[in-house]
Design an enzyme around this catalytic site. Structure first.
Site, mmCIF file in Angstrom:
data_model
loop_
_atom_site.group_PDB
_atom_site.id
_atom_site.type_symbol
_atom_site.label_atom_id
_atom_site.label_comp_id
_atom_site.label_asym_id
_atom_site.label_seq_id
_atom_site.Cartn_x
_atom_site.Cartn_y
_atom_site.Cartn_z
ATOM 1 N N SER A 20 0.887 -1.261 0.025
ATOM 2 C CA SER A 20 -0.081 0.051 -0.296
ATOM 3 C C SER A 20 0.911 1.073 0.028
ATOM 4 O O SER A 20 0.398 2.226 0.177
ATOM 5 C CB SER A 20 -0.852 0.029 1.365
ATOM 6 O OG SER A 20 -0.119 -0.022 2.514
ATOM 7 N N ASN A 106 -1.353 -3.446 13.424
ATOM 8 C CA ASN A 106 -3.008 -3.251 13.520
ATOM 9 C C ASN A 106 -3.577 -1.822 14.253
ATOM 10 O O ASN A 106 -4.549 -1.276 13.844
ATOM 11 C CB ASN A 106 -3.546 -4.535 14.224
ATOM 12 C CG ASN A 106 -3.181 -5.702 13.394
ATOM 13 O OD1 ASN A 106 -2.753 -5.688 12.318
ATOM 14 N ND2 ASN A 106 -3.734 -6.904 14.111
ATOM 15 N N THR A 151 -42.236 21.373 -8.644
ATOM 16 C CA THR A 151 -42.222 19.885 -8.210
ATOM 17 C C THR A 151 -42.570 18.812 -9.393
ATOM 18 O O THR A 151 -43.182 19.562 -10.399
ATOM 19 C CB THR A 151 -43.463 19.582 -7.277
ATOM 20 O OG1 THR A 151 -44.621 19.991 -7.914
ATOM 21 C CG2 THR A 151 -43.391 20.723 -5.916
ATOM 22 N N HIS A 152 -41.857 17.794 -9.237
ATOM 23 C CA HIS A 152 -42.134 17.040 -10.500
ATOM 24 C C HIS A 152 -41.488 17.734 -11.893
ATOM 25 O O HIS A 152 -41.954 17.209 -12.907
ATOM 26 C CB HIS A 152 -43.262 16.333 -10.647
ATOM 27 C CG HIS A 152 -43.960 15.692 -9.539
ATOM 28 N ND1 HIS A 152 -43.930 14.753 -9.002
ATOM 29 C CD2 HIS A 152 -45.208 16.518 -8.683
ATOM 30 C CE1 HIS A 152 -44.557 14.441 -7.616
ATOM 31 N NE2 HIS A 152 -45.211 15.616 -7.587
ATOM 32 N N SER A 273 -17.168 22.819 -27.402
ATOM 33 C CA SER A 273 -17.074 21.745 -28.046
ATOM 34 C C SER A 273 -16.013 21.828 -29.059
ATOM 35 O O SER A 273 -15.368 23.093 -29.462
ATOM 36 C CB SER A 273 -18.413 21.561 -28.788
ATOM 37 O OG SER A 273 -18.450 20.876 -29.856
ATOM 38 N N LYS A 279 -21.067 26.297 -28.544
ATOM 39 C CA LYS A 279 -21.637 25.605 -27.091
ATOM 40 C C LYS A 279 -20.717 26.206 -25.771
ATOM 41 O O LYS A 279 -19.558 26.813 -26.026
ATOM 42 C CB LYS A 279 -20.914 24.159 -27.260
ATOM 43 C CG LYS A 279 -21.737 23.324 -28.313
ATOM 44 C CD LYS A 279 -23.277 23.080 -27.699
ATOM 45 C CE LYS A 279 -23.568 22.502 -26.561
ATOM 46 N NZ LYS A 279 -23.208 21.146 -26.687
ATOM 47 N N GLU A 286 -21.378 18.887 -14.384
ATOM 48 C CA GLU A 286 -21.663 17.615 -14.622
ATOM 49 C C GLU A 286 -20.655 16.458 -13.871
ATOM 50 O O GLU A 286 -21.022 15.367 -13.698
ATOM 51 C CB GLU A 286 -21.617 17.666 -16.239
ATOM 52 C CG GLU A 286 -22.551 18.374 -17.074
ATOM 53 C CD GLU A 286 -22.319 18.489 -18.422
ATOM 54 O OE1 GLU A 286 -23.226 18.660 -19.325
ATOM 55 O OE2 GLU A 286 -21.066 18.025 -19.058
ATOM 56 N N TYR A 313 -8.449 -8.184 13.361
ATOM 57 C CA TYR A 313 -8.036 -7.711 12.249
ATOM 58 C C TYR A 313 -7.770 -8.395 11.138
ATOM 59 O O TYR A 313 -7.460 -9.728 11.316
ATOM 60 C CB TYR A 313 -6.493 -6.827 12.405
ATOM 61 C CG TYR A 313 -5.947 -6.063 11.287
ATOM 62 C CD1 TYR A 313 -6.472 -4.883 11.052
ATOM 63 C CD2 TYR A 313 -5.292 -6.676 10.314
ATOM 64 C CE1 TYR A 313 -6.232 -4.061 10.094
ATOM 65 C CE2 TYR A 313 -4.647 -5.974 9.346
ATOM 66 C CZ TYR A 313 -5.121 -4.544 8.987
ATOM 67 O OH TYR A 313 -4.587 -4.177 7.876
ATOM 68 N N LYS A 321 -8.207 2.335 3.611
ATOM 69 C CA LYS A 321 -7.486 3.549 3.922
ATOM 70 C C LYS A 321 -7.520 4.233 2.366
ATOM 71 O O LYS A 321 -7.630 5.607 2.396
ATOM 72 C CB LYS A 321 -6.144 2.956 4.092
ATOM 73 C CG LYS A 321 -4.893 3.985 4.007
ATOM 74 C CD LYS A 321 -3.696 3.362 4.728
ATOM 75 C CE LYS A 321 -3.104 1.998 3.794
ATOM 76 N NZ LYS A 321 -1.855 1.659 4.615
#
Length: 497
Positions: A20, A106, A151-152, A273, A279, A286, A313, A321
């Site tokens: 690691s 540990n 709403t909706h 774009s 664009k 996003e 452990y 981690k």
């Protein structure tokens, strides 16, 4: 370092799989200071002599400031083994070989992880409050900026842009409260639990916890080394933050589209774009939306790791981690980007007002106006619904309806309902249909409504909470920095004594 029973070296292929080291850079500092506190306690308990202590601390301080010079990191499974190898090499086995007394990897790894997570909580909490601050600034600017509420994804009632900003701020304030609550369970020391069952040596776990600014120790040695619920809770809170940011991003993406054109992002926060020169894409938003999904993946991955582990452990926990490291960067960066968006977005005030003026979202205000004149709500709901249906069919706003059209609808309804005074009802509707968006907002006085006075009250409430919370999180940070500064001074004094 650890292969006392095993005669053969770990194969390079297995070592690479187990290692690691690549993720451990983020806990290098915490492993150093955790080791320093540990050996100071061992000295105070008579388990190390002064020469041992000075030699170990000198090696650790050198590593802290200069790295693990002369150590081939590729030979070690993790940073804990590499640091110990460096200390033994620099201080000698007689001294350095005593550093790991009454400690296991540990309890050592969960100590490092808890110290990192508590620092990360403070950083994220400050970024969160900074975003709340930006939202409140924009809310004050737009208390009178009329826009539809949905709403909706259908226009529901008329509100203000400030109302949205204070809604987001309220959500994020709750996320802060979850972070602060989580911090209390993170800030508990596991060190001294050793592998799983404690030690026969005379150690002082409370002393180590105090040196490292932990609030308490985790009592049970099994619980101390094998539990990751603190990490699950932390990842859940980060997931909640990202879900809220994702919903904000979705609103801003929709509102910045040509179809809505409620807001516009500054050029420096938009992409374009490769082929379409017109664009202006809200790509940062996003990606916030997408990275909310990535954050959920990190949470679910951690849940999957711990769900079937036996007590004690298991090496599976090593993977948690990496999840914590990735989660911090993802959330911190997203908060930073969202603040830039909030600070920089331009509200198309006129367009939002025009949409509001032509919206059927004023229908409830008309119905409630009838209720104020003694008309039963359900009947008011019925007649206003018929007015909207007629207006929609004829491509009109409610305001466009004339007395004759309203009269026709009321008389049609009168066939099925007993109406005491048709003329009186028609007169009410002729007056009420002309309500403006701002009149609609000003008439609403219920707690938490978009009324500018309510907006001012809510902004003040959130502002007070934000100020209180910023003071609290700053004090937490000061306490940590103070304790670790004191530890550093103690280390320096010992080395030069």
């Amino acid at each position: 370092m650890y292969r006392s029973r095993l005669k053969e070296r770990l194969s390079e292929r297995v070592l690479s799989y187990l290692s690691s080291i690549n993720e451990d850079e983020s806990i290098f500092y915490y492993d150093i200071i955790g080791s320093e506190a540990h050996v100071i306690m061992l000295y105070e308990q008579g388990l190390l002599n002064k020469d041992d202590l000075k030699a170990i601390l000198d090696a650790l301080e050198y590593a802290k400031h200069n790295g693990l010079q002369g150590i081939d990191m590729s030979e070690y499974e993790d940073i804990h083994e590499a640091i110990e190898a460096f200390v033994v090499k620099r201080a000698g086995m007689i001294h350095g070989g005593k550093m790991h007394t009454a400690r296991s990897r540990n309890d050592q790894v969960t100590l490092d992880l808890r110290m990192k997570v508590r620092d990360d909580i403070i950083s994220i909490a400050k970024a969160l409050l900074s975003l709340v601050d930006s939202l409140l600034v924009r809310a004050r600017e737009h208390k009178d900026t009329v826009m539809p509420m949905y709403t909706h994804m259908q226009q529901a009632q008329i509100g203000t842009l400030a109302h949205y900003f204070t809604a987001y701020a309220s959500m994020l304030i709750r996320d802060y409260e979850r972070l602060e609550s989580c911090y209390a369970r993170v800030n508990q020391s596991p060190l001294g639990a050793t592998a799983v069952g404690g030690t026969s040596l005379n150690i002082d776990r409370v002393r180590v916890a105090s040196l490292l600014a932990f609030d308490s120790v985790i009592d049970n040695s099994i619980d101390a080394t094998s539990s990751r619920d603190f990490l699950l809770e932390y990842l859940f809170v980060l997931s909640s933050i990202m879900l809220n940011l994702s919903r904000m991003a979705e609103d801003f993406i929709i509102w910045s589209s040509s179809e809505f054109s409620y807001i516009e992002l500054p050029d420096e926060l938009a992409s374009t774009s490769s082929i379409m020169p017109q664009k202006k894409n809200p790509c940062p938003l996003e990606l916030i939306r997408a990275r909310a999904s990535s954050m959920l993946g990190l949470l679910f991955a951690c849940m999957g790791i711990v769900k079937s582990l036996p007590s004690g452990y298991s090496r599976d926990m090593q993977e948690s981690k990496r999840l914590a490291i990735d989660a911090y960067k993802l959330v911190y960066d997203s908060l930073d980007i969202m603040r830039s968006v909030v600070d920089g977005l331009k509200a198309n005030v006129g367009n939002m007002l025009r949409v509001s003026e032509h919206s059927y979202a004023l229908a409830l205000d008309v119905a409630e106006g009838l209720v104020k004149q003694g008309i039963p709500f359900r009947f008011a709901h019925k007649i206003v619904g018929m007015l909207v249906a007629y207006a929609s069919k004829n491509n009109k706003t409610m305001k466009d309806l004339n007395r004759e059209e309203i009269s026709t609808i009321v008389n049609e309804l009168a066939k099925d309902y007993s109406i005491d005074s048709i003329d009186s009802l028609i007169n009410m509707l002729v007056t009420l249909k002309d309500i403006s968006p701002m009149e609609s907002i000003m008439l609403r006085r219920s707690l938490g409504s978009p009324n500018p006075l309510e907006q001012e009250r809510m902004i003040k409430v959130i502002e007070e909470k934000k100020a209180t919370y910023y003071t609290r999180i700053s004090k937490m940070q000061e306490r940590l920095e103070g304790a670790l500064s004191s530890l550093g001074k103690t280390v320096t004094d010992i080395i030069h004594s």
